[in-house]
Motif scaffolding. Sequence first.
Motif, PDB file in Angstrom:
ATOM      1  N   CYS A 200     -28.692 105.612  37.246  1.00  0.00           N
ATOM      2  CA  CYS A 200     -27.762 105.965  37.761  1.00  0.00           C
ATOM      3  C   CYS A 200     -26.171 106.158  37.453  1.00  0.00           C
ATOM      4  O   CYS A 200     -26.096 106.580  36.229  1.00  0.00           O
ATOM      5  CB  CYS A 200     -27.371 103.839  38.109  1.00  0.00           C
ATOM      6  SG  CYS A 200     -26.705 103.274  36.291  1.00  0.00           S
ATOM      7  N   SER A 201     -25.250 106.490  37.831  1.00  0.00           N
ATOM      8  CA  SER A 201     -24.103 107.408  37.702  1.00  0.00           C
ATOM      9  C   SER A 201     -22.674 106.605  38.676  1.00  0.00           C
ATOM     10  O   SER A 201     -23.534 105.971  39.457  1.00  0.00           O
ATOM     11  CB  SER A 201     -24.515 108.453  38.066  1.00  0.00           C
ATOM     12  OG  SER A 201     -24.740 108.810  39.771  1.00  0.00           O
ATOM     13  N   GLU A 202     -21.490 107.439  38.057  1.00  0.00           N
ATOM     14  CA  GLU A 202     -20.800 107.257  38.556  1.00  0.00           C
ATOM     15  C   GLU A 202     -20.413 107.572  40.179  1.00  0.00           C
ATOM     16  O   GLU A 202     -19.933 107.531  40.696  1.00  0.00           O
ATOM     17  CB  GLU A 202     -19.223 108.246  37.257  1.00  0.00           C
ATOM     18  CG  GLU A 202     -19.485 106.942  36.598  1.00  0.00           C
ATOM     19  CD  GLU A 202     -17.690 107.352  35.561  1.00  0.00           C
ATOM     20  OE1 GLU A 202     -17.077 108.696  35.629  1.00  0.00           O
ATOM     21  OE2 GLU A 202     -18.221 107.454  34.189  1.00  0.00           O
ATOM     22  N   GLU A 203     -21.615 108.408  39.877  1.00  0.00           N
ATOM     23  CA  GLU A 203     -21.151 109.831  41.808  1.00  0.00           C
ATOM     24  C   GLU A 203     -22.431 108.453  42.622  1.00  0.00           C
ATOM     25  O   GLU A 203     -22.647 108.980  43.965  1.00  0.00           O
ATOM     26  CB  GLU A 203     -22.038 110.486  41.802  1.00  0.00           C
ATOM     27  CG  GLU A 203     -21.352 111.617  41.128  1.00  0.00           C
ATOM     28  CD  GLU A 203     -21.362 112.199  39.892  1.00  0.00           C
ATOM     29  OE1 GLU A 203     -21.685 111.693  38.536  1.00  0.00           O
ATOM     30  OE2 GLU A 203     -20.075 112.574  38.711  1.00  0.00           O
ATOM     31  N   LYS A 204     -22.143 107.093  42.617  1.00  0.00           N
ATOM     32  CA  LYS A 204     -22.831 106.790  43.217  1.00  0.00           C
ATOM     33  C   LYS A 204     -24.094 106.352  43.963  1.00  0.00           C
ATOM     34  O   LYS A 204     -24.873 106.510  44.853  1.00  0.00           O
ATOM     35  CB  LYS A 204     -21.634 106.608  44.249  1.00  0.00           C
ATOM     36  CG  LYS A 204     -20.383 106.123  44.329  1.00  0.00           C
ATOM     37  CD  LYS A 204     -20.082 106.666  45.889  1.00  0.00           C
ATOM     38  CE  LYS A 204     -18.665 107.284  44.948  1.00  0.00           C
ATOM     39  NZ  LYS A 204     -17.661 107.588  45.822  1.00  0.00           N
ATOM     40  N   VAL A 205     -24.692 107.373  43.097  1.00  0.00           N
ATOM     41  CA  VAL A 205     -26.543 107.552  43.869  1.00  0.00           C
ATOM     42  C   VAL A 205     -27.559 106.872  42.759  1.00  0.00           C
ATOM     43  O   VAL A 205     -26.783 107.192  40.935  1.00  0.00           O
ATOM     44  CB  VAL A 205     -26.713 109.295  43.037  1.00  0.00           C
ATOM     45  CG1 VAL A 205     -27.636 109.375  43.414  1.00  0.00           C
ATOM     46  CG2 VAL A 205     -25.433 110.411  44.544  1.00  0.00           C
ATOM     47  N   ILE A 206     -28.654 106.502  42.941  1.00  0.00           N
ATOM     48  CA  ILE A 206     -29.906 106.615  41.777  1.00  0.00           C
ATOM     49  C   ILE A 206     -30.706 107.698  41.667  1.00  0.00           C
ATOM     50  O   ILE A 206     -31.074 107.353  43.164  1.00  0.00           O
ATOM     51  CB  ILE A 206     -30.176 104.926  41.848  1.00  0.00           C
ATOM     52  CG1 ILE A 206     -29.806 103.721  41.712  1.00  0.00           C
ATOM     53  CG2 ILE A 206     -31.190 104.437  41.504  1.00  0.00           C
ATOM     54  CD1 ILE A 206     -30.453 102.821  42.408  1.00  0.00           C
ATOM     55  N   SER A 207     -31.432 107.902  40.897  1.00  0.00           N
ATOM     56  CA  SER A 207     -32.027 108.712  41.035  1.00  0.00           C
ATOM     57  C   SER A 207     -33.457 108.560  39.891  1.00  0.00           C
ATOM     58  O   SER A 207     -33.136 107.610  38.987  1.00  0.00           O
ATOM     59  CB  SER A 207     -31.764 110.424  40.199  1.00  0.00           C
ATOM     60  OG  SER A 207     -30.234 110.995  40.382  1.00  0.00           O
ATOM     61  N   ILE A 208     -34.509 108.780  40.466  1.00  0.00           N
ATOM     62  CA  ILE A 208     -35.808 108.890  39.844  1.00  0.00           C
ATOM     63  C   ILE A 208     -36.401 109.706  39.328  1.00  0.00           C
ATOM     64  O   ILE A 208     -36.640 111.094  40.593  1.00  0.00           O
ATOM     65  CB  ILE A 208     -37.120 107.627  40.985  1.00  0.00           C
ATOM     66  CG1 ILE A 208     -35.850 106.410  41.605  1.00  0.00           C
ATOM     67  CG2 ILE A 208     -37.894 107.194  39.789  1.00  0.00           C
ATOM     68  CD1 ILE A 208     -36.421 105.490  42.633  1.00  0.00           C
ATOM     69  N   TRP A 209     -36.851 110.391  37.993  1.00  0.00           N
ATOM     70  CA  TRP A 209     -37.504 111.147  37.600  1.00  0.00           C
ATOM     71  C   TRP A 209     -39.134 111.703  37.466  1.00  0.00           C
ATOM     72  O   TRP A 209     -39.098 109.852  36.816  1.00  0.00           O
ATOM     73  CB  TRP A 209     -36.485 111.556  36.316  1.00  0.00           C
ATOM     74  CG  TRP A 209     -35.026 111.565  36.562  1.00  0.00           C
ATOM     75  CD1 TRP A 209     -33.906 111.173  36.463  1.00  0.00           C
ATOM     76  CD2 TRP A 209     -34.352 113.042  37.298  1.00  0.00           C
ATOM     77  NE1 TRP A 209     -33.157 111.065  36.759  1.00  0.00           N
ATOM     78  CE2 TRP A 209     -33.205 112.195  37.397  1.00  0.00           C
ATOM     79  CE3 TRP A 209     -34.378 114.093  37.374  1.00  0.00           C
ATOM     80  CZ2 TRP A 209     -31.907 113.199  37.679  1.00  0.00           C
ATOM     81  CZ3 TRP A 209     -33.179 114.889  37.626  1.00  0.00           C
ATOM     82  CH2 TRP A 209     -32.447 114.555  37.992  1.00  0.00           C
TER      83      TRP A 209
END
Length: 295
Positions: A200-209
């Motif tokens: 999760c990030s300050e860019e308001k995005v959750i990423s799944i890798w």
Amino acid sequence: RKYFKPFKIFQLHSNANSVKFSPDGAKIILSSQDKTIKILDVGSGEEIRILKGHTDCVNDAKFSPDGKMIVSCSNDKTIILWDAKTCTKINECKGHTDIITSVQFSLDGKKILSGSYDGTFRIWNVNTGEEIAILKEEESGRIINLQISFDGQQVVSISNGQRIEIWDFETGEKLHKLGWEYRYEKKARFSPDGLFVVSCSEEKVISIWKVASEEQMKTLKGHFDTINDVQFFPDGKNIISCSEDNTIRLWDIELGIEVQKLEEYSRGIIGIDVSPNGDMIVSSEAETIRLWKLI
């Protein structure tokens, strides 16, 4: 699908930096800005222990896998190992030269892994408190967050808020790099099977890798401010996130959609955790800790 409702509220006298369930799900452990570690009883809703020993803000605290010990780390550059039953100090680990941000027991409970602003990971012997190894990589910079995989073989770390890296816990070898083009990552967590990492990030995005291929499989969007923490559920099918937008959101990974939004808070939410059986969530916002129960 999972749906949760408010269950209990704990009011504290100091801001909590991290919040975690015990291995049996019966207790909650908090690291606090008032230099203490607090243990709360889930059943009674009461504060049952306060551990005092650090001389500065405590950034992280966790139980050992068997629940018999506690490890904590602080801005005072020390790690303290505690007896969970008596809440007395067993050992103190010194060696880091800057703020220690994350600490965790190995799967077998015999080692401790820590990460610090000094740019190093350090491995410690639980029995002696002695340093076993120092892992340092020139590009790493400040270690913001780390987690050992559920099989105990790998470590995921975030350094300088932007590099997500996977390491071999035994050898210290760097295995994978995820999302180098992204910046300001806050937290990264392994899936229960170790095949995926969620960040999760300050860019308001959750990423799944996908760890093996280093591919970004999915992005989840819905929060409208910095996302401070994210966790997989034990079933690996859902994740939970919390944000400065005052909400907690539950996501279905396969469908890639938000399935519930919890909105009881009036300020940004700092941290979250899921109970070992997946039927409760704990969240922290400044001096308020909330428990949520599966309907």
